[in-house]
Design a protein around this motif. Structure first.
Motif, PDB file in Angstrom:
ATOM      1  N   THR A  72       0.827  -1.209   0.000  1.00 56.81           N
ATOM      2  CA  THR A  72       0.000   0.000   0.000  1.00 56.81           C
ATOM      3  C   THR A  72       0.859   1.255   0.000  1.00 56.81           C
ATOM      4  O   THR A  72       0.606   2.200  -0.754  1.00 56.81           O
ATOM      5  CB  THR A  72      -0.932   0.006   1.226  1.00 56.81           C
ATOM      6  N   LEU A  73       1.889   1.280   0.833  1.00 56.45           N
ATOM      7  CA  LEU A  73       2.749   2.459   0.924  1.00 56.45           C
ATOM      8  C   LEU A  73       3.522   2.671  -0.364  1.00 56.45           C
ATOM      9  O   LEU A  73       3.691   3.807  -0.827  1.00 56.45           O
ATOM     10  CB  LEU A  73       3.711   2.313   2.107  1.00 56.45           C
ATOM     11  N   LEU A  78       5.117   6.369  -1.382  1.00 57.18           N
ATOM     12  CA  LEU A  78       6.013   6.591  -0.251  1.00 57.18           C
ATOM     13  C   LEU A  78       7.349   5.900  -0.510  1.00 57.18           C
ATOM     14  O   LEU A  78       7.414   4.879  -1.207  1.00 57.18           O
ATOM     15  CB  LEU A  78       5.376   6.041   1.027  1.00 57.18           C
ATOM     16  N   ALA A  79       8.411   6.459   0.039  1.00 58.83           N
ATOM     17  CA  ALA A  79       9.753   5.904  -0.163  1.00 58.83           C
ATOM     18  C   ALA A  79       9.945   4.689   0.731  1.00 58.83           C
ATOM     19  O   ALA A  79      10.467   4.774   1.849  1.00 58.83           O
ATOM     20  CB  ALA A  79      10.810   6.964   0.145  1.00 58.83           C
ATOM     21  N   VAL A  80       9.509   3.531   0.240  1.00 56.98           N
ATOM     22  CA  VAL A  80       9.671   2.258   0.952  1.00 56.98           C
ATOM     23  C   VAL A  80      10.077   1.188  -0.049  1.00 56.98           C
ATOM     24  O   VAL A  80       9.794   1.316  -1.243  1.00 56.98           O
ATOM     25  CB  VAL A  80       8.370   1.822   1.671  1.00 56.98           C
ATOM     26  N   PRO A  81      10.734   0.124   0.403  1.00 58.97           N
ATOM     27  CA  PRO A  81      11.070  -0.968  -0.521  1.00 58.97           C
ATOM     28  C   PRO A  81       9.800  -1.643  -1.036  1.00 58.97           C
ATOM     29  O   PRO A  81       8.839  -1.842  -0.288  1.00 58.97           O
ATOM     30  CB  PRO A  81      11.896  -1.924   0.352  1.00 58.97           C
ATOM     31  N   LYS A  82       9.806  -2.015  -2.304  1.00 60.18           N
ATOM     32  CA  LYS A  82       8.656  -2.705  -2.880  1.00 60.18           C
ATOM     33  C   LYS A  82       8.671  -4.172  -2.458  1.00 60.18           C
ATOM     34  O   LYS A  82       9.677  -4.862  -2.599  1.00 60.18           O
ATOM     35  CB  LYS A  82       8.699  -2.609  -4.404  1.00 60.18           C
ATOM     36  N   PRO A  83       7.552  -4.677  -1.904  1.00 62.23           N
ATOM     37  CA  PRO A  83       7.514  -6.105  -1.557  1.00 62.23           C
ATOM     38  C   PRO A  83       7.352  -6.952  -2.808  1.00 62.23           C
ATOM     39  O   PRO A  83       6.564  -6.624  -3.698  1.00 62.23           O
ATOM     40  CB  PRO A  83       6.281  -6.200  -0.646  1.00 62.23           C
ATOM     41  N   LEU A  84       8.096  -8.052  -2.887  1.00 63.47           N
ATOM     42  CA  LEU A  84       8.093  -8.899  -4.073  1.00 63.47           C
ATOM     43  C   LEU A  84       7.384 -10.228  -3.849  1.00 63.47           C
ATOM     44  O   LEU A  84       6.708 -10.736  -4.743  1.00 63.47           O
ATOM     45  CB  LEU A  84       9.530  -9.166  -4.529  1.00 63.47           C
ATOM     46  N   ALA A 134      -7.481   4.682   5.834  1.00 60.72           N
ATOM     47  CA  ALA A 134      -8.526   3.767   5.361  1.00 60.72           C
ATOM     48  C   ALA A 134      -7.975   2.729   4.394  1.00 60.72           C
ATOM     49  O   ALA A 134      -8.563   1.651   4.228  1.00 60.72           O
ATOM     50  CB  ALA A 134      -9.647   4.565   4.705  1.00 60.72           C
ATOM     51  N   SER A 135      -6.849   3.035   3.761  1.00 62.61           N
ATOM     52  CA  SER A 135      -6.272   2.119   2.771  1.00 62.61           C
ATOM     53  C   SER A 135      -5.335   1.100   3.405  1.00 62.61           C
ATOM     54  O   SER A 135      -4.838   0.197   2.712  1.00 62.61           O
ATOM     55  CB  SER A 135      -5.497   2.918   1.720  1.00 62.61           C
ATOM     56  N   LEU A 136      -5.082   1.206   4.701  1.00 57.50           N
ATOM     57  CA  LEU A 136      -4.086   0.369   5.356  1.00 57.50           C
ATOM     58  C   LEU A 136      -4.697  -0.918   5.908  1.00 57.50           C
ATOM     59  O   LEU A 136      -5.891  -0.968   6.219  1.00 57.50           O
ATOM     60  CB  LEU A 136      -3.439   1.149   6.508  1.00 57.50           C
ATOM     61  N   LEU A 180      -0.996   7.304  10.316  1.00 58.08           N
ATOM     62  CA  LEU A 180      -0.044   6.199  10.227  1.00 58.08           C
ATOM     63  C   LEU A 180       1.224   6.562  10.984  1.00 58.08           C
ATOM     64  O   LEU A 180       1.788   7.642  10.792  1.00 58.08           O
ATOM     65  CB  LEU A 180       0.294   5.910   8.766  1.00 58.08           C
ATOM     66  N   LEU A 181       1.684   5.655  11.841  1.00 56.04           N
ATOM     67  CA  LEU A 181       2.911   5.837  12.616  1.00 56.04           C
ATOM     68  C   LEU A 181       3.934   4.779  12.204  1.00 56.04           C
ATOM     69  O   LEU A 181       3.595   3.595  12.093  1.00 56.04           O
ATOM     70  CB  LEU A 181       2.631   5.695  14.120  1.00 56.04           C
ATOM     71  N   HIS A 182       5.157   5.192  11.996  1.00 52.53           N
ATOM     72  CA  HIS A 182       6.219   4.225  11.730  1.00 52.53           C
ATOM     73  C   HIS A 182       6.627   3.522  13.014  1.00 52.53           C
ATOM     74  O   HIS A 182       6.871   2.318  13.034  1.00 52.53           O
ATOM     75  CB  HIS A 182       7.434   4.912  11.108  1.00 52.53           C
ATOM     76  N   CYS A 183       6.733   4.281  14.094  1.00 50.36           N
ATOM     77  CA  CYS A 183       7.046   3.795  15.447  1.00 50.36           C
ATOM     78  C   CYS A 183       8.520   3.461  15.673  1.00 50.36           C
ATOM     79  O   CYS A 183       8.891   3.066  16.780  1.00 50.36           O
ATOM     80  CB  CYS A 183       6.191   2.588  15.834  1.00 50.36           C
ATOM     81  N   ASP A 184       9.361   3.622  14.659  1.00 51.57           N
ATOM     82  CA  ASP A 184      10.803   3.423  14.849  1.00 51.57           C
ATOM     83  C   ASP A 184      11.556   4.243  13.807  1.00 51.57           C
ATOM     84  O   ASP A 184      12.503   3.760  13.175  1.00 51.57           O
ATOM     85  CB  ASP A 184      11.149   1.936  14.728  1.00 51.57           C
TER      86      ASP A 184
END
Length: 295
Positions: A72-73, A78-84, A134-136, A180-184
Motif C-alpha cells: 500500500t505504501l 512513499l519511499a519504501v522498498p517494494k515487496p516482491l 482507510a487504505s491500510l 499512520l505511525l512508523h514507530c521506529d
C-alpha cells in the motif's frame, strides 16, 4: 542442506530459472534476519533483493500485514522498498519471510551532516503521517499515553511519584485524526543516497495508527541515544518550525518510550558501554518528563 543451497532453492522457487550468486547478512536487525541476495535471472541479467526472515524473536506484524502495508505504501508513492513475495509455509526456509526490492543507500550519517539530515527527517515524517489510514491493513492503535506508560513503568518506589502523577491526569488521549505511525523512525531505519536525500524508510514491523506525537517522541529519544541531548533538540526544533507540540502529551509519550526502552534494550544485542549510555539517557528523559508532568 547448506545455507547457500537453501537460499538458492528459495530463489529458484520465486524466480523460475534464477540462481543465487551470493548473499550477505546485513547487521542491525533484532527480531528479523536480513540479508542481501544477488541473483542471476534466467535471461542473463542480475538483480539484488532483500530477504527479511522473521526469526524466533520476531514480535512485529505477521507476513500478511507487513506485505500488505508495504504494498500500500509503495503504491501510494512513499519511499519504501517494494515487496516482491512472501512465504510462511516454512518449507523453503526455516522461518516465514518476505522478499523486497533492494534499495541502494546507506544508514550511516557523516558527522558533519547530522543536523542537516535531522532536518530532512523532520520534513519527511509528515509524508508518512499523511497516508490515508482507510487504505491500510489492520494496525494497532496508539492513542493515549497514560495507560501505555503505566503498563511499562516498573512497580518500584523510585517510580511511584511518576505513576501517581500520570494517574491523576485527565483527557490525555489524542483527540485528532489518527495517522499512520512508523514507530521506529530514526537514522538507522533510513536509507540515504550520496546526496543526502532519503531513498527509503525501512523496518515497518511495528507500524501503528494513532497520535503523531508518539512518532515525534520516539524519534527524539532515538536521536538522543545516538547523538545525546543535542540530537533530540535538533529534531524537535526542526519539527516545531512547522508543527506544534503539546508539552504534556509529548512528555508522557517520551516517558513511555524511555521506560519501554529500559525494559527491552537488554534484548537489542548492544555493546555493554552503549547499553549503559542509552540507559542513562532513558533515565534522564524520564526524569525530565516527570518534571513536566508535575511529579
Amino acid at each position: 542442506m547448506s545455507r547457500y543451497g537453501q537460499l538458492n532453492q528459495m530463489v529458484a522457487a520465486h524466480f523460475p530459472g534464477a540462481r543465487l550468486l551470493s548473499f550477505e547478512v546485513l547487521s542491525g536487525g533484532v527480531s528479523a534476519n536480513v540479508a542481501r541476495l544477488d541473483i542471476a535471472l534466467s535471461g542473463g541479467s542480475t538483480r539484488s533483493i532483500i530477504l527479511r526472515e522473521h526469526g524466533v524473536t520476531h514480535d512485529g506484524h505477521n507476513l500478511d500485514v507487513e506485505f500488505a502495508l508495504l504494498n500500500t505504501l509503495n503504491s501510494a508513492g512513499l519511499a519504501v522498498p517494494k515487496p516482491l513475495a512472501r512465504d510462511d509455509s516454512q518449507t523453503l526456509l526455516d522461518h516465514p519471510y518476505l522478499l523486497l526490492e533492494f534499495v541502494e543507500g546507506s544508514t550511516e550519517i557523516p558527522a558533519e551532516q547530522v543536523d542537516a539530515r535531522i532536518s530532512i527527517m523532520a520534513e519527511h515524517l509528515p509524508s508518512i503521517h499523511a497516508v490515508p489510514t482507510a487504505s491500510l491493513p489492520p494496525l494497532p492503535r496508539i492513542i493515549d499515553p497514560v495507560p501505555e506508560l503505566l503498563e511499562v513503568i516498573p512497580d518500584h518506589p523510585e517510580w511511584s511519584k511518576l505513576m501517581q502523577g500520570a494517574r491523576a491526569l485527565t483527557n490525555t488521549a489524542y483527540d485528532g485524526e489518527p495517522v499512520l505511525l512508523h514507530c521506529d523512525f530514526y537514522p538507522r531505519n533510513i536509507l540515504w543516497n550520496e546526496e543526502g536525500a532519503i531513498e527509503a524508510v525501512i523496518d515497518w514491523e511495528d507500524a501503528s495508527i494513532g497520535d503523531p506525537l508518539f512518532d515525534v517522541a520516539c524519534t527524539c529519544l532515538e536521536l538522543r541515544y545516538l547523538h545525546g541531548k543535542p540530537g533530540e533538540q535538533s529534531f524537535r526544533e526542526a519539527w516545531e518550525r512547522h508543527h506544534t507540540i503539546e508539552p504534556m502529551r509529548f512528555a508522557l509519550w517520551q516517558a513511555y518510550a524511555a521506560a519501554w526502552g529500559l525494559e527491552n534494550m537488554g534484548n537489542w544485542k548492544l555493546e555493554a558501554s552503549t547499553e549503559q549510555a542509552m540507559r542513562q539517557e532513558a533515565l534522564d528523559t524520564i526524569s525530565e518528563a516527570a518534571n513536566i508532568i508535575g511529579c
